[in-house]
Design an enzyme around this catalytic site. Structure first.
Site, PDB file in Angstrom:
ATOM      1  N   GLN A  15       0.845   4.160-104.871  1.00 43.96           N
ATOM      2  CA  GLN A  15       0.628   3.513-106.073  1.00 43.96           C
ATOM      3  C   GLN A  15       1.314   4.904-106.922  1.00 43.96           C
ATOM      4  O   GLN A  15       2.232   4.581-107.830  1.00 43.96           O
ATOM      5  CB  GLN A  15      -0.431   3.736-106.401  1.00 43.96           C
ATOM      6  N   ILE A  38       5.408   5.502 -94.639  1.00 44.33           N
ATOM      7  CA  ILE A  38       4.901   5.482 -93.122  1.00 44.33           C
ATOM      8  C   ILE A  38       5.355   4.283 -92.458  1.00 44.33           C
ATOM      9  O   ILE A  38       5.596   3.317 -91.571  1.00 44.33           O
ATOM     10  CB  ILE A  38       3.724   6.095 -92.135  1.00 44.33           C
ATOM     11  N   ASP A  55       6.395  10.032 -90.679  1.00 46.62           N
ATOM     12  CA  ASP A  55       4.810  10.539 -91.139  1.00 46.62           C
ATOM     13  C   ASP A  55       5.058  12.395 -91.412  1.00 46.62           C
ATOM     14  O   ASP A  55       5.299  12.691 -90.422  1.00 46.62           O
ATOM     15  CB  ASP A  55       4.646   9.893 -89.678  1.00 46.62           C
ATOM     16  N   TYR A 145     -12.916  13.870 -99.053  1.00 51.93           N
ATOM     17  CA  TYR A 145     -12.001  13.736-100.300  1.00 51.93           C
ATOM     18  C   TYR A 145     -11.737  14.617-101.038  1.00 51.93           C
ATOM     19  O   TYR A 145     -10.707  16.077-101.718  1.00 51.93           O
ATOM     20  CB  TYR A 145     -11.769  12.094-100.672  1.00 51.93           C
ATOM     21  N   LYS A 149      -9.220  17.850-101.210  1.00 50.07           N
ATOM     22  CA  LYS A 149      -8.185  18.599-102.478  1.00 50.07           C
ATOM     23  C   LYS A 149      -8.654  19.923-102.728  1.00 50.07           C
ATOM     24  O   LYS A 149      -7.612  20.832-103.234  1.00 50.07           O
ATOM     25  CB  LYS A 149      -8.717  17.712-103.130  1.00 50.07           C
TER      26      LYS A 149
HETATM   27  C1  AKB Z   1      -9.601   8.080-106.067  1.00 50.72           C
HETATM   28  O1  AKB Z   1     -10.785   7.554-106.706  1.00 50.72           O
HETATM   29  O2  AKB Z   1     -10.394   8.376-105.479  1.00 50.72           O
HETATM   30  C2  AKB Z   1      -8.503   8.110-107.242  1.00 50.72           C
HETATM   31  C3  AKB Z   1      -9.234  10.090-107.671  1.00 50.72           C
HETATM   32  C4  AKB Z   1      -9.601   9.998-108.928  1.00 50.72           C
HETATM   33  O3  AKB Z   1      -8.109  11.197-106.955  1.00 50.72           O
HETATM   34  N1  AKB Z   1      -8.562   7.972-107.572  1.00 50.72           N
END
Ligand code: AKB
Length: 323
Positions: A15, A38, A55, A145, A149
């Site tokens: 995106q 990839i 990759d 996630y 990060k």
């Molecule tokens: C997600 O929703 O995982 C992403 C973000 C806020 O990092 N758009």
């Protein structure tokens, strides 16, 4: 940036990558910007400049591309987003961390001039102040996630401190765009809703009506990324990742905006596991440090963005080129 710089984008089909690649090619010349992913690219990316199947988890392959093109800057965008990561935590951790560590290591080895890596509002968690979340505050992410990060931010700062690597980063909020679809994020509803409003006049949202989250229109995200990367190194006081903000809204508020253009549009709510993720994220972000350091300044509000999204997606649907 000197004319001799050569930029590698990793995750160019995604995106952000698809739009950032085109913006960088416009700014610095197509031959100076090598797109990689990839997956096979679409026509626009493929026909507008060099493309490599790559990759980022494969250190040797990354090394070869960097050497072959004489790469001097990397934008590493490939990642597994929040919702998908919760479905497969160990896979997400591996993809998100291994790729970043490979990039940071090669950047030091090859003495690259600059690296960009995106962080996210997902670095914040239930203990973080939700309104006007400060640049520096409690960070206790509850998603894999968010954990990846936050760890990535620490690694970026570490490489800057220990190796003087000029690595820069932004904590993106939910990004909204009409060119490429997001995939696997918690904020993806804010893109899907426009397609469904135009195609079916109805949308069932996977978040509750009042779930307010920070969001941003893609042109602002691209402009901000370029501004950060073009700023003189002396202006960059944050080497983990900068807060940036544009607008905040809930699904109900976005639906009301859409109804101004499509009065017959209706929305229903069926929160799923993504609600739990969204509930731990901030509602609004304090981006004063980015404004002060390198002049961050978004242009789009929810009403301007909505008019633009509906206009472009309507054209796509008419041309039958939507997903
Ligand atoms: C997600 O929703 O995982 C992403 C973000 C806020 O990092 N758009």
């Amino acid at each position: 940036m000197s004319a001799k710089e050569c930029i590698l984008i990793i995750g160019a089909n995604g995106q952000i990558g698809s739009e950032l690649t085109m913006a960088l090619r416009k700014a610095y010349g197509s031959s100076q910007v090598v797109a990689s992913d990839i997956k096979t690219p679409g026509k626009e990316l493929k026909n507008s400049g060099p493309f490599e199947m790559l990759d980022v988890g494969d250190r040797n392959a990354l090394h070869d591309v960097v050497r072959q093109y004489g790469i001097t800057q990397i934008y590493h965008l490939a990642a597994v987003l929040s919702a998908t990561a919760e479905q497969n935590p160990h896979f997400a951790w591996d993809i998100n961390m291994r790729g970043l560590l490979n990039v940071l290591e090669i950047a030091v080895e090859r003495k690259l001039n600059r690296v960009f890596w995106p962080s996210s509002i997902a670095v914040f968690g239930p203990g973080t102040p939700t309104e006007n979340t400060p640049q520096s505050t409690i960070m206790d992410p509850g998603t894999v996630y968010g954990i990846s990060k936050l760890a990535g931010e620490r690694w970026c700062e570490y490489y800057h401190l220990k190796h003087q690597l000029d690595v820069r980063s932004l904590r993106y909020p939910g990004l909204i765009s009409y060119r490429s679809l997001p995939g696997g994020g918690t904020t993806d509803y804010a893109v899907d809703i426009y397609y469904e409003a135009l195609k079916n006049q109805q949308y069932t949202c996977f978040l509750a009506a009042d779930t307010t989250l920070p969001m941003m229109y893609m042109p602002d995200a691209i402009q901000g990324t370029l501004a950060l990367m073009q700023a003189a190194a002396g202006k960059i006081s944050i080497r983990s990742s900068y807060n940036i903000a544009s607008m905040s809204f809930s699904p109900e508020e976005l639906a009301d905006e859409i109804k101004k253009h499509l009065p017959e549009f209706t929305i229903a709510y069926k929160p799923d596991y993504r609600q739990e993720i969204a509930s731990t994220w901030p509602r609004s972000i304090d981006d004063s440090q980015a404004r002060k350091d390198w002049g961050w300044h978004p242009e789009f509000s929810i009403d301007r963005m909505t008019a633009d999204m509906l206009n472009h997606i309507d054209k796509k649907i008419r041309q039958r080129s939507f997903y």
